[in-house]
Write a protein that holds these residues in place. Structure first.
Motif, short mmCIF file in Angstrom:
data_model
loop_
_atom_site.label_atom_id
_atom_site.label_comp_id
_atom_site.label_asym_id
_atom_site.label_seq_id
_atom_site.Cartn_x
_atom_site.Cartn_y
_atom_site.Cartn_z
N ALA A 198 0.73 -5.55 1.87
CA ALA A 198 1.95 -6.11 1.80
C ALA A 198 2.70 -6.66 0.64
N ILE A 199 1.81 -7.55 0.24
CA ILE A 199 1.93 -8.10 -1.04
C ILE A 199 2.19 -7.24 -2.18
N GLU A 200 1.02 -6.33 -2.38
CA GLU A 200 1.11 -5.36 -3.47
C GLU A 200 2.26 -4.58 -3.24
N ILE A 201 2.81 -4.19 -2.07
CA ILE A 201 4.03 -3.15 -1.98
C ILE A 201 5.11 -3.85 -2.39
N MET A 202 5.25 -5.03 -2.30
CA MET A 202 6.36 -5.96 -2.54
C MET A 202 6.47 -6.06 -4.13
N LYS A 203 4.98 -6.28 -4.86
CA LYS A 203 5.24 -6.45 -6.20
C LYS A 203 5.68 -5.27 -6.67
N LEU A 204 5.30 -3.93 -6.40
CA LEU A 204 5.76 -2.74 -6.79
C LEU A 204 7.04 -2.35 -6.79
N LYS A 205 7.57 -2.73 -5.34
CA LYS A 205 9.04 -2.63 -5.47
C LYS A 205 9.86 -3.44 -6.18
N GLN A 206 9.40 -4.66 -6.87
CA GLN A 206 10.03 -5.56 -7.83
C GLN A 206 10.02 -4.80 -9.13
N MET A 207 8.98 -4.05 -9.27
CA MET A 207 8.63 -3.52 -10.64
C MET A 207 9.48 -2.15 -10.62
N GLU A 208 10.35 -1.77 -9.46
CA GLU A 208 11.29 -0.66 -9.46
C GLU A 208 10.34 0.37 -9.46
N ILE A 209 9.17 0.59 -8.94
CA ILE A 209 8.36 1.77 -8.95
C ILE A 209 8.83 2.95 -8.06
N GLN A 210 8.62 4.07 -8.20
CA GLN A 210 9.44 5.11 -7.38
C GLN A 210 9.03 5.10 -6.04
N ALA A 211 9.79 4.96 -5.02
CA ALA A 211 9.59 4.69 -3.60
C ALA A 211 8.70 5.63 -3.07
N SER A 212 8.56 7.16 -3.37
CA SER A 212 7.61 7.87 -2.94
C SER A 212 6.23 7.65 -3.00
N ILE A 213 6.00 6.84 -4.35
CA ILE A 213 4.53 6.61 -4.71
C ILE A 213 4.03 5.21 -4.35
N ILE A 214 4.86 4.48 -3.92
CA ILE A 214 4.29 3.07 -3.75
C ILE A 214 3.33 2.94 -2.92
N LYS A 215 3.12 3.41 -1.86
CA LYS A 215 1.86 3.26 -0.80
C LYS A 215 0.65 3.61 -1.53
N GLU A 216 0.68 4.96 -2.26
CA GLU A 216 -0.66 5.19 -2.80
C GLU A 216 -0.98 4.43 -4.13
N VAL A 217 -0.06 3.98 -5.05
CA VAL A 217 -0.23 3.06 -5.86
C VAL A 217 -0.85 1.70 -5.43
N ALA A 218 -0.21 1.28 -4.36
CA ALA A 218 -0.56 -0.07 -3.75
C ALA A 218 -1.94 -0.03 -3.43
N HIS A 219 -2.33 1.17 -2.66
CA HIS A 219 -3.72 1.35 -2.19
C HIS A 219 -4.80 1.47 -3.41
N ALA A 220 -4.29 2.11 -4.14
CA ALA A 220 -5.36 2.17 -5.82
C ALA A 220 -5.41 0.87 -6.27
N ASN A 221 -4.51 0.09 -6.19
CA ASN A 221 -4.50 -1.50 -6.90
C ASN A 221 -5.30 -2.44 -5.99
N ILE A 222 -5.52 -2.07 -4.70
CA ILE A 222 -6.58 -2.73 -4.12
C ILE A 222 -7.73 -2.31 -3.26
N THR A 223 -8.15 -1.24 -4.10
CA THR A 223 -9.20 -0.67 -3.44
C THR A 223 -10.50 -1.27 -3.01
N ASP A 224 -11.03 -2.43 -3.87
CA ASP A 224 -11.96 -3.28 -3.18
C ASP A 224 -11.83 -3.77 -1.87
N THR A 225 -10.26 -4.22 -1.35
CA THR A 225 -10.14 -4.55 -0.26
C THR A 225 -10.30 -3.30 0.74
#
Length: 107
Positions: free
Chosen positions: A43-70
Protein backbone atom coordinates in the motif's frame (compact mmCIF):
# COMPACT_ATOMS: atom_id res chain seq x y z
CA UNK A 1 3.27 -58.21 14.03
CA UNK A 2 2.73 -57.85 17.75
CA UNK A 3 0.30 -55.51 19.46
CA UNK A 4 3.20 -53.96 21.38
CA UNK A 5 4.96 -53.02 18.16
CA UNK A 6 1.80 -51.47 16.77
CA UNK A 7 1.18 -49.56 20.00
CA UNK A 8 4.76 -48.24 20.00
CA UNK A 9 4.38 -47.06 16.40
CA UNK A 10 1.12 -45.28 17.20
CA UNK A 11 2.69 -43.62 20.25
CA UNK A 12 5.65 -42.42 18.17
CA UNK A 13 3.28 -41.03 15.54
CA UNK A 14 1.27 -39.19 18.18
CA UNK A 15 4.49 -37.66 19.59
CA UNK A 16 5.48 -36.49 16.11
CA UNK A 17 1.97 -35.15 15.55
CA UNK A 18 2.07 -33.09 18.76
CA UNK A 19 5.46 -31.65 17.83
CA UNK A 20 4.22 -30.73 14.36
CA UNK A 21 1.10 -29.07 15.76
CA UNK A 22 3.29 -26.70 17.79
CA UNK A 23 5.39 -25.80 14.76
CA UNK A 24 2.23 -25.35 12.69
CA UNK A 25 1.00 -22.70 15.12
CA UNK A 26 4.33 -20.90 14.81
CA UNK A 27 4.17 -21.12 11.02
CA UNK A 28 0.61 -19.77 11.02
CA UNK A 29 1.70 -16.82 13.15
CA UNK A 30 4.64 -16.14 10.82
CA UNK A 31 2.37 -16.42 7.78
CA UNK A 32 -0.09 -13.88 9.19
CA UNK A 33 2.72 -11.51 10.19
CA UNK A 34 4.28 -11.66 6.73
CA UNK A 35 0.92 -11.16 5.02
CA UNK A 36 0.29 -8.06 7.12
CA UNK A 37 3.76 -6.65 6.44
CA UNK A 38 3.36 -7.35 2.72
CA UNK A 39 -0.01 -5.59 2.49
CA UNK A 40 1.22 -2.54 4.40
CA UNK A 41 4.38 -2.23 2.34
CA UNK A 42 2.49 -2.73 -0.91
CA UNK A 43 0.00 0.00 0.00
CA UNK A 44 2.82 2.41 0.86
CA UNK A 45 4.62 1.60 -2.39
CA UNK A 46 1.45 2.10 -4.45
CA UNK A 47 0.90 5.50 -2.82
CA UNK A 48 4.49 6.52 -3.61
CA UNK A 49 4.07 5.50 -7.23
CA UNK A 50 0.78 7.41 -7.51
CA UNK A 51 2.50 10.51 -6.19
CA UNK A 52 5.20 10.03 -8.85
CA UNK A 53 2.34 9.96 -11.40
CA UNK A 54 3.25 6.51 -12.71
CA UNK A 55 0.77 5.19 -15.27
CA UNK A 56 -2.16 3.61 -13.38
CA UNK A 57 -2.20 0.43 -15.45
CA UNK A 58 1.30 -0.59 -14.31
CA UNK A 59 1.38 0.65 -10.72
CA UNK A 60 0.66 -2.73 -9.14
CA UNK A 61 3.35 -4.53 -11.17
CA UNK A 62 5.93 -1.83 -10.43
CA UNK A 63 5.02 -1.85 -6.74
CA UNK A 64 5.48 -5.62 -6.60
CA UNK A 65 8.83 -5.32 -8.33
CA UNK A 66 9.94 -2.70 -5.81
CA UNK A 67 9.14 -4.92 -2.80
CA UNK A 68 10.37 -8.29 -4.09
CA UNK A 69 12.12 -9.21 -0.83
CA UNK A 70 8.87 -8.87 1.09
CA UNK A 71 6.96 -10.75 -1.61
CA UNK A 72 9.52 -13.57 -1.39
CA UNK A 73 9.30 -13.75 2.40
CA UNK A 74 5.50 -13.83 2.19
CA UNK A 75 5.54 -16.67 -0.32
CA UNK A 76 8.11 -18.61 1.71
CA UNK A 77 6.08 -18.31 4.91
CA UNK A 78 2.97 -19.42 3.03
CA UNK A 79 4.78 -22.44 1.56
CA UNK A 80 6.23 -23.40 4.93
CA UNK A 81 2.78 -23.28 6.52
CA UNK A 82 1.31 -25.49 3.79
CA UNK A 83 4.20 -27.96 4.06
CA UNK A 84 3.75 -28.26 7.82
CA UNK A 85 0.00 -28.74 7.43
CA UNK A 86 0.57 -31.49 4.86
CA UNK A 87 3.11 -33.13 7.19
CA UNK A 88 0.45 -33.28 9.90
CA UNK A 89 -1.99 -34.86 7.46
CA UNK A 90 0.60 -37.48 6.54
CA UNK A 91 1.15 -38.36 10.20
CA UNK A 92 -2.61 -38.58 10.75
CA UNK A 93 -2.84 -40.95 7.79
CA UNK A 94 -0.03 -43.06 9.25
CA UNK A 95 -1.83 -43.26 12.61
CA UNK A 96 -5.00 -44.32 10.82
CA UNK A 97 -3.09 -47.03 8.98
CA UNK A 98 -1.63 -48.35 12.23
CA UNK A 99 -5.09 -48.39 13.80
CA UNK A 100 -6.40 -50.38 10.84
CA UNK A 101 -3.54 -52.86 11.23
CA UNK A 102 -4.30 -53.17 14.94
CA UNK A 103 -7.98 -53.92 14.21
CA UNK A 104 -6.94 -56.54 11.66
CA UNK A 105 -4.78 -58.33 14.23
CA UNK A 106 -7.55 -58.25 16.85
CA UNK A 107 -9.64 -60.60 14.71
Amino acid sequence: MEHQTIAKEIIECVKRLKAQENTLADAARERATMESAYRKLLAIEIMKLKQMEIQASIIKEVAHANITDTVLQRELSDSLFIAKRESIRAIETEISAWQTIAKFYER
